[in-house]
Design a protein around this motif. Structure first.
Motif, PDB file in Angstrom:
ATOM      1  N   LEU A 221     -26.132  -7.515 -44.302  1.00  0.00           N
ATOM      2  CA  LEU A 221     -27.358  -7.616 -45.089  1.00  0.00           C
ATOM      3  C   LEU A 221     -28.416  -6.656 -44.558  1.00  0.00           C
ATOM      4  N   GLY A 222     -28.537  -6.586 -43.238  1.00  0.00           N
ATOM      5  CA  GLY A 222     -29.509  -5.671 -42.649  1.00  0.00           C
ATOM      6  C   GLY A 222     -29.273  -4.237 -43.091  1.00  0.00           C
ATOM      7  N   ASP A 228     -30.326  -0.065 -49.683  1.00  0.00           N
ATOM      8  CA  ASP A 228     -30.506  -0.312 -51.112  1.00  0.00           C
ATOM      9  C   ASP A 228     -31.962  -0.064 -51.497  1.00  0.00           C
ATOM     10  N   PRO A 229     -32.210   0.771 -52.500  1.00  0.00           N
ATOM     11  CA  PRO A 229     -33.598   1.114 -52.845  1.00  0.00           C
ATOM     12  C   PRO A 229     -34.462  -0.102 -53.194  1.00  0.00           C
ATOM     13  N   ALA A 230     -33.896  -1.071 -53.927  1.00  0.00           N
ATOM     14  CA  ALA A 230     -34.690  -2.227 -54.335  1.00  0.00           C
ATOM     15  C   ALA A 230     -35.059  -3.093 -53.135  1.00  0.00           C
ATOM     16  N   ARG A 247     -33.363  -4.264 -39.599  1.00  0.00           N
ATOM     17  CA  ARG A 247     -31.960  -3.972 -39.278  1.00  0.00           C
ATOM     18  C   ARG A 247     -31.783  -3.845 -37.773  1.00  0.00           C
ATOM     19  N   HIS A 248     -32.724  -3.242 -37.087  1.00  0.00           N
ATOM     20  CA  HIS A 248     -32.612  -3.061 -35.645  1.00  0.00           C
ATOM     21  C   HIS A 248     -32.626  -4.391 -34.895  1.00  0.00           C
ATOM     22  N   ILE A 249     -33.500  -5.329 -35.311  1.00  0.00           N
ATOM     23  CA  ILE A 249     -33.532  -6.599 -34.576  1.00  0.00           C
ATOM     24  C   ILE A 249     -32.278  -7.427 -34.874  1.00  0.00           C
ATOM     25  N   VAL A 250     -31.737  -7.294 -36.094  1.00  0.00           N
ATOM     26  CA  VAL A 250     -30.480  -7.995 -36.418  1.00  0.00           C
ATOM     27  C   VAL A 250     -29.336  -7.415 -35.592  1.00  0.00           C
ATOM     28  N   ASP A 251     -29.263  -6.096 -35.516  1.00  0.00           N
ATOM     29  CA  ASP A 251     -28.185  -5.443 -34.748  1.00  0.00           C
ATOM     30  C   ASP A 251     -28.260  -5.829 -33.284  1.00  0.00           C
ATOM     31  N   ALA A 252     -29.470  -5.871 -32.734  1.00  0.00           N
ATOM     32  CA  ALA A 252     -29.618  -6.192 -31.319  1.00  0.00           C
ATOM     33  C   ALA A 252     -29.166  -7.622 -31.040  1.00  0.00           C
TER      34      ALA A 252
END
Length: 267
Positions: A221-222, A228-230, A247-252
């Motif tokens: 999802l991140g 995704d543009p929307a 996205r970075h905090i989810v990946d971490a």
């Protein structure tokens, strides 16, 4: 019981076909004394007379309306039984059963609609809950995109039981999370920090209003939020760069649980 010939009555097989009941049921009714054939042949075969058939017809009718066999026997044989009273009581039970079935039918209709439409709110209700910027065609496009997935089915099952108030609670939780993400980014919260990880956990909890979300799915999802543009427009509309920061905090947080964000898949 006198001996008889086939001309004097009907054998159990023919009675079974005529009344639409099983031979086993007829044998059982015979054994308990509810409906015994009046005749037998010299070979021991049961034969049902016209009077026996009349009694059987009444048994079938009473059984169809839901009376138990003991109650049927009392209605047929006990002169002290209040037959109208027994039937009224049964009528009340039938009415209750009809009401339950009608509610079940309405629930099934909502479930079907939810699988087909996703969101069971009118366009006006959607605008009131999600705001005037909400696109009421969004759920239709979502079904076209994800309608064959397990997650869409889970989402539909949740949606079927929700009205405007329940969806308002979901919308409020999402809005509060969005504000918290924007505030955390402004405050310089770094990926992998305890506060960032709490926000990632909170995102999964809030998202569970739609369907259960694993950490690997959250990583996916991140990525989508950023690409995704929307979705990117939504998050970057809250704070410039928020989609990438999220996205970075989810990946971490995923790495802290042994998940490689570069290879995470939707599962």
């Amino acid at each position: 019981m006198p001996d008889a010939t086939a001309a004097d009555g009907l054998p159990v097989g023919q009675v079974s076909k005529r009344l639409g009941v099983t031979v086993r049921a007829l044998h059982h009714w015979d054994e308990i004394g509810l409906a015994r054939p009046s005749l037998r042949t010299a070979a021991g075969y049961r034969l049902y007379t016209a009077g026996d058939l009349e009694r059987l017809h009444r048994i079938v009718v009473y059984r169809e309306i839901g009376l138990g066999l003991d109650r049927i026997q009392a209605v047929l044989d006990d002169s002290a039984t209040d037959v109208p009273g027994a039937l009224r009581a049964q009528r009340a039970q039938v009415a209750e059963r009809i009401e339950r079935l009608q509610k079940l039918g309405a629930g099934l209709d909502r479930m079907i609609d939810a699988h087909e439409r996703g969101l069971l709110l009118t366009a006006e209700q959607q605008a009131a809950v999600f705001g005037p910027q909400w696109d009421p065609d969004g759920p239709v496009r979502a079904r076209q995109r994800w309608g064959d997935t397990t997650q869409w089915r889970q989402y539909a099952e949740r949606s079927a039981s929700r009205g405007p108030e329940e969806w308002q609670a979901v919308a409020d939780a999402v809005a509060a999370l969005d504000r918290a993400l924007g505030d955390a980014m402004d405050a310089g919260v770094t990926p992998g920090s305890p506060e960032a990880n709490r926000l990632v956990e909170r995102h999964r909890e809030v998202f569970a209003s739609y369907f259960p979300l694993t950490r690997q799915m959250q990583v996916c999802l991140g990525r989508m939020y950023e690409a995704d543009p929307a979705f990117a427009a939504h998050y970057d509309g809250i704070r410039a760069g928020l989609a990438t920061w999220f996205r970075h905090i989810v990946d971490a947080e995923a790495r802290a649980h042994g998940i490689d964000p570069d290879t995470a898949v939707w599962q």
